[in-house]
Design an enzyme around this catalytic site. Structure first.
Site, PDB file in Angstrom:
ATOM      1  N   HIS A  47      13.592   9.343  -4.174  1.00 17.13           N
ATOM      2  CA  HIS A  47      13.925   8.034  -4.750  1.00 17.13           C
ATOM      3  C   HIS A  47      15.319   8.054  -5.358  1.00 17.13           C
ATOM      4  O   HIS A  47      16.108   7.125  -5.174  1.00 17.13           O
ATOM      5  CB  HIS A  47      12.899   7.663  -5.821  1.00 17.13           C
ATOM      6  CG  HIS A  47      11.645   7.050  -5.276  1.00 17.13           C
ATOM      7  ND1 HIS A  47      11.196   5.817  -5.660  1.00 17.13           N
ATOM      8  CD2 HIS A  47      10.751   7.509  -4.368  1.00 17.13           C
ATOM      9  CE1 HIS A  47      10.068   5.535  -5.017  1.00 17.13           C
ATOM     10  NE2 HIS A  47       9.782   6.551  -4.232  1.00 17.13           N
TER      11      HIS A  47
ATOM     12  N   ARG B  67      19.076   5.824  -4.337  1.00 23.65           N
ATOM     13  CA  ARG B  67      19.530   4.801  -5.264  1.00 23.65           C
ATOM     14  C   ARG B  67      21.038   4.876  -5.449  1.00 23.65           C
ATOM     15  O   ARG B  67      21.617   5.968  -5.423  1.00 23.65           O
ATOM     16  CB  ARG B  67      18.830   4.941  -6.626  1.00 23.65           C
ATOM     17  CG  ARG B  67      17.336   4.711  -6.572  1.00 23.65           C
ATOM     18  CD  ARG B  67      16.779   4.392  -7.941  1.00 23.65           C
ATOM     19  NE  ARG B  67      16.880   5.501  -8.878  1.00 23.65           N
ATOM     20  CZ  ARG B  67      15.897   6.349  -9.146  1.00 23.65           C
ATOM     21  NH1 ARG B  67      14.750   6.252  -8.513  1.00 23.65           N
ATOM     22  NH2 ARG B  67      16.069   7.301 -10.034  1.00 23.65           N
TER      23      ARG B  67
ATOM     24  N   GLY C 240       0.812  -1.201   0.000  1.00 21.43           N
ATOM     25  CA  GLY C 240       0.000   0.000   0.000  1.00 21.43           C
ATOM     26  C   GLY C 240       0.850   1.257   0.000  1.00 21.43           C
ATOM     27  O   GLY C 240       2.078   1.213  -0.074  1.00 21.43           O
ATOM     28  N   ALA C 241       0.188   2.405   0.115  1.00 23.70           N
ATOM     29  CA  ALA C 241       0.889   3.681   0.124  1.00 23.70           C
ATOM     30  C   ALA C 241       1.825   3.772   1.327  1.00 23.70           C
ATOM     31  O   ALA C 241       1.443   3.445   2.454  1.00 23.70           O
ATOM     32  CB  ALA C 241      -0.121   4.830   0.154  1.00 23.70           C
TER      33      ALA C 241
END
Length: 399
Positions: free
Chosen positions: A270, A274, A229-230
């Site tokens: 994000h 990474r 889910g979120a």
């Protein structure tokens, strides 16, 4: 060449003294770990930890045959106590090689953090690499010959494993053993799962391994679907599964959404977490990527791919949906899942799990919910491993 792991834990051990965290509370009995130390063929001791003589005795070995003691990292706290009969511990300068009378050769490997790695070649020609906690090799040259065994801080420095894979120092048959294990990951099945995703394994203190025996090397799932889910942690889980591999292609299906500051902040977060060696492409055209050979793919996410596909077929208009839109969407999903079935690449895909929440108030919302459920089921059918992430905890549904 035999290697006995007198300890497999972080320098402070596991559990850490006076640490109240849940991982330390669970690290009891067989899950407890002393600081990492390796006894190679009874002749070479890599890292000296408190109680080394007792640890060796518990494993059925003696330290009386040790001819060399080497340290891999700075030791904080009181001065090391050297058991009677052991030579004084030392360190080999980076790039230098030490030859032992037993026929072992030890070459010092430079690190990007304080410490020294050791590449050991046994009299039988078998090769192992041991890296210190928190360190990754610096200045690697390619191509490299694969080691038979690598003992590395997989949890703390997964990029060290990625660097070794990038130059060929870790191959498909290399036995990767996780050491310097601390309380960053709960012990037990969660640790086993995370290490297996990196192609690594952990063993208990006192285990003796035969360098060159590959039957225990875990196979990395080639196709994985991560649902959640979120804000469940599904993207972090997906990224974690590939962070020990070099040259990953991150496929962002959401686009840039110019002017949306909240979306831009998400994208930035994000990108910052990474690895720098990963490449990013923004596209929803997944089938050609799956058909090509190349680096592992991380697709984030299928739910945004579905939004784009439904836009393209006019799925939000009831008339267009009835007049070929539904059939066109089914064709797109079938093309995607057939490409996943045939792909030779390692693939980790992320998708939202929306079917367990509030029923959408609009017909278009309900249509999207239903189609996402169908897409997730079809994609999962083609994957060796399927995970559901809830509150940051990954539950294995398959694999």
């Amino acid at each position: 060449m035999d290697v006995t792991l007198l300890g497999t834990g972080a320098p402070a051990g596991l559990p850490r003294p006076d640490c109240p965290c849940a991982a330390c509370a669970a690290a009891q009995g067989e899950n407890a770990r002393a600081a990492t130390a390796l006894l190679v063929d009874g002749a070479l001791l890599l890292d000296l930890t408190p109680g080394a003589a007792f640890a060796a005795a518990r494993a059925g070995h003696s330290l009386t045959g040790v001819r060399q003691v080497l340290l891999s990292h700075p030791h904080d706290g009181p001065a090391l106590e050297v058991p009677a009969g052991l030579p004084q511990p030392g360190r080999v300068p980076d790039g230098r090689e030490l030859a032992l009378l037993t026929g072992h050769r030890v070459r010092a490997v430079a690190m990007d953090a304080p410490g020294t790695g050791y590449a050991v070649t046994g009299p039988d020609g078998q090769r192992l690499l041991y890296l210190p906690p928190g360190g990754a090799p610096a200045g690697l040259e390619e191509p490299a010959e694969p080691y038979d065994m690598v003992l590395v801080d997989v949890v703390g420095r997964p990029d060290a494993l990625a660097r070794l894979r990038a130059v060929g120092a870790v191959g498909a048959a290399t036995d990767v053993v996780a050491v310097h294990l601390g309380h960053d990951v709960p012990p037990g099945r969660e640790l086993v799962r995370r290490l297996a995703a990196a192609g690594a394994r952990a063993v208990r203190d006192g285990t003796t391994l035969v360098v060159g025996a590959y039957e225990d090397v875990p196979e990395v799932p080639r196709r994985t679907l991560v649902l959640g889910g979120a804000r469940s942690g599904k993207s972090v889980e997906a990224e974690r599964r590939l962070e020990s591999f070099p040259e990953v292609l991150y496929v962002a299906t959401g686009g840039s959404r110019g002017g949306d500051t909240e979306w831009a902040a998400r994208v930035r977060a994000h990108r910052e977490r990474r690895p720098g060696s990963w490449r990013t492409v923004e596209t929803c055209d997944l089938v050609p990527l799956l058909k090509d050979d190349g680096a592992p793919l991380l697709v984030d996410c299928l739910s945004l791919w579905l939004t784009d596909a439904m836009d393209a077929v006019g799925a939000w208009d009831d008339a267009e949906w009835a007049d070929g839109g539904e059939r066109a969407l089914r064709d797109r999903v079938r093309d995607l899942t057939e490409a996943v079935r045939a792909t030779r690449r390692t693939v980790v895909a992320v998708s939202n799990e929306v079917g367990s929440g509030i029923v959408p108030a609009t017909a278009s919302g309900r249509r999207y919910r239903d189609e996402l459920g169908r897409l997730n089921a079809a994609f999962a059918h083609e994957c060796e491993q399927v995970l559901l992430v809830v509150a940051g905890q990954a539950l294995v549904l398959r694999g």
